[in-house]
Scaffold this active site. Structure first.
Site, short mmCIF file in Angstrom:
data_model
loop_
_atom_site.label_atom_id
_atom_site.label_comp_id
_atom_site.label_asym_id
_atom_site.label_seq_id
_atom_site.Cartn_x
_atom_site.Cartn_y
_atom_site.Cartn_z
N LYS A 40 1.40 -4.21 -5.17
CA LYS A 40 0.15 -4.03 -4.42
C LYS A 40 -0.88 -5.03 -4.92
CE LYS A 40 -0.94 0.36 -4.95
NZ LYS A 40 -1.56 1.66 -4.94
N ARG A 89 -6.82 16.77 -9.64
CA ARG A 89 -7.72 17.26 -8.59
C ARG A 89 -7.10 18.35 -7.73
NH1 ARG A 89 -8.37 11.29 -6.62
NH2 ARG A 89 -6.33 11.43 -7.63
#
Ligand code: ADP
Length: 144
Positions: A40, A89
């Site tokens: 990436k 999270r």
């Protein structure tokens, strides 16, 4: 004790800063490790992420900021870090982190400490911030 907080930090958000602040209460020193992902290109170049985070913590001698390639556990050993720090999270984060933590511990003995996201920051992610920036929104409220 030195902990390693690895991530993409593309960009480094208030959520990341919250984890760092809380981890400073647990560890003597923290290495914020900005990972290069060979597959990436990333939104911000890694060097820029590193220099932005370094500036942010210029007055905090207990924080070291480095870029790295390769396996996180190898970099942790290289840095003399005994523990990996990650934020959680969601349940999806949790499942992923559990698996990663187990492999890392079996491989090297390095433990992972998972800190629950602060509720007011739990929906904040770098990808949301990138998306907002892409569509021309002001993202400063999400950055430290
Ligand atoms: P990665 O690509 O390795 O997941 P990120 O930069 O997205 O890298 O995240 C680095 C770490 O910070 C991860 O452990 C992630 O769960 C945690 N993190 C990201 N955003 C938050 C947030 N809002 N609150 C708490 N932890 C967070």
């Amino acid at each position: 004790m030195r902990g390693l907080f690895p991530g993409s930090f593309d960009p480094f958000t208030l959520g990341h800063a919250d984890i760092v602040k809380r981890a400073l209460g647990i560890f003597d020193e923290i290495v914020i490790a900005v990972g290069y992902n060979e597959n990436k290109a990333g939104w911000m170049p890694v060097e820029e992420r590193v220099s932005t985070i370094r500036k942010l913590y210029a007055d905090e001698p207990r924080i070291i900021v480095e870029g790295y390639t390769g396996l996180t556990v190898d970099f942790a050993k290289e840095c003399g870090a005994t523990t990996i720090i990650r934020g959680v999270r969601t349940t999806a984060d949790y499942e992923f982190e559990m698996q990663l933590a187990d492999v890392n511990r079996q491989l090297t003995g390095i433990e992972t400490i998972l800190l629950p996201a602060s509720p007011q920051l739990a929906s904040l992610s770098s990808s949301v911030v990138r998306e907002l920036a892409h569509f021309g929104h002001d993202i400063s409220a999400f950055l430290p």
